[in-house]
Design an enzyme around this catalytic site. Structure first.
Site, PDB file in Angstrom:
ATOM      1  N   CYS A  45       8.854  34.872   9.916  1.00 15.80           N
ATOM      2  CA  CYS A  45      10.189  34.433   9.523  1.00 15.80           C
ATOM      3  C   CYS A  45      11.218  35.351  10.161  1.00 15.80           C
ATOM      4  O   CYS A  45      11.044  36.562  10.165  1.00 15.80           O
ATOM      5  CB  CYS A  45      10.297  34.485   8.003  1.00 15.80           C
ATOM      6  SG  CYS A  45      11.916  34.011   7.380  1.00 15.80           S
ATOM      7  N   HIS A  78       8.495  25.396   5.374  1.00 19.38           N
ATOM      8  CA  HIS A  78       9.085  26.747   5.416  1.00 19.38           C
ATOM      9  C   HIS A  78      10.601  26.685   5.217  1.00 19.38           C
ATOM     10  O   HIS A  78      11.175  27.477   4.454  1.00 19.38           O
ATOM     11  CB  HIS A  78       8.743  27.389   6.770  1.00 19.38           C
ATOM     12  CG  HIS A  78       9.262  28.782   6.957  1.00 19.38           C
ATOM     13  ND1 HIS A  78       8.442  29.888   6.931  1.00 19.38           N
ATOM     14  CD2 HIS A  78      10.513  29.257   7.191  1.00 19.38           C
ATOM     15  CE1 HIS A  78       9.180  30.986   7.128  1.00 19.38           C
ATOM     16  NE2 HIS A  78      10.434  30.625   7.301  1.00 19.38           N
ATOM     17  N   GLU A  79      11.248  25.731   5.886  1.00 21.50           N
ATOM     18  CA  GLU A  79      12.717  25.668   5.833  1.00 21.50           C
ATOM     19  C   GLU A  79      13.220  25.146   4.496  1.00 21.50           C
ATOM     20  O   GLU A  79      14.223  25.646   3.976  1.00 21.50           O
ATOM     21  CB  GLU A  79      13.254  24.810   6.987  1.00 21.50           C
ATOM     22  CG  GLU A  79      12.896  25.324   8.383  1.00 21.50           C
ATOM     23  CD  GLU A  79      13.251  26.787   8.615  1.00 21.50           C
ATOM     24  OE1 GLU A  79      14.351  27.206   8.210  1.00 21.50           O
ATOM     25  OE2 GLU A  79      12.418  27.531   9.177  1.00 21.50           O
ATOM     26  N   HIS A 129      13.253  27.889   2.177  1.00 22.48           N
ATOM     27  CA  HIS A 129      14.452  28.732   2.352  1.00 22.48           C
ATOM     28  C   HIS A 129      15.616  28.186   1.529  1.00 22.48           C
ATOM     29  O   HIS A 129      16.360  28.943   0.913  1.00 22.48           O
ATOM     30  CB  HIS A 129      14.904  28.751   3.819  1.00 22.48           C
ATOM     31  CG  HIS A 129      14.348  29.885   4.621  1.00 22.48           C
ATOM     32  ND1 HIS A 129      14.488  31.195   4.252  1.00 22.48           N
ATOM     33  CD2 HIS A 129      13.649  29.906   5.790  1.00 22.48           C
ATOM     34  CE1 HIS A 129      13.906  31.974   5.162  1.00 22.48           C
ATOM     35  NE2 HIS A 129      13.384  31.215   6.102  1.00 22.48           N
TER      36      HIS A 129
HETATM   37 ZN    ZN Z   1      12.127  31.788   7.611  1.00 19.40          ZN
END
Ligand code: ZN
Length: 183
Positions: free
Chosen positions: A107, A149-150, A153
């Site tokens: 990341c 993953h996003e 976030h």
């Molecule tokens: Zn990330």
């Protein structure tokens, strides 16, 4: 570096831990939001290994993420979408495959660590693009991993929260990722 230069925040910054706000649809094409998208893409492009970025990573708590089509194409030969950047606004994951796999992940806000995390091998997402059009797409491979993953976030979640294994990158690996040469 100018004061406005987009800067990628690191893991202890509280902006990465909050829930990002949706972008009002009527504002997607505004110069304010278009500037944020542009800043995200330039911050991502400055990182040799930056394949995707979420708005909170440049300190903006809005539900936007961008993917580098160029790096995605290079990293995943199965991706046929070409080099165009992809932008997802107010994304919702609509489907996750039951089939999961341990995936290696890093990341831009967790330098310089890498980890192994269990994720679905396929994912579908519904969002708006940078022109304010509704888009819906399914993905496998790296793009499916990026979707997960996003969206994490945007919910204040970092991969290190759920990784099964985390390790620090070696100097060699960091150098390779940074590309600290003149090419
Ligand atoms: Zn990330």
């Amino acid at each position: 570096m100018s004061a406005n230069h987009p800067h990628i925040v690191q893991k202890d910054d509280p902006v990465l831990r909050g829930k990002a706000e949706p972008v009002p649809i009527s504002e997607i094409t505004s110069s304010k939001i278009q500037k944020i998208i542009k800043d995200m893409i330039s911050a991502m492009a400055e990182q040799k290994d930056g394949v995707a970025i979420a708005a909170p990573q440049i300190g903006v708590p809005l539900q936007i993420f961008a993917v580098s089509g160029d790096l995605l194409s290079k990293a995943d030969p199965d991706y046929k979408g070409g080099a165009a950047n992809l932008v997802f606004i107010n994304p919702v994951i609509t489907k996750l495959s039951k089939e999961k796999r341990d995936m290696e992940e890093g990341c831009l806000s967790v330098r310089w660590y890498y980890g192994k995390i269990r994720r679905s091998v396929r994912a579908s997402i519904k969002a708006y693009n940078e022109r304010g059009e509704v888009i819906e797409r399914g993905a496998g491979g790296l793009l499916a991993q990026i979707f997960q993953h996003e969206v994490d976030h945007l919910n204040g979640v970092l991969f290190i929260d759920n990784a099964k294994e985390i390790w620090e990158m070696t100097e060699e690996e960091i150098k390779e990722a940074q590309g600290n040469n003149n090419r």
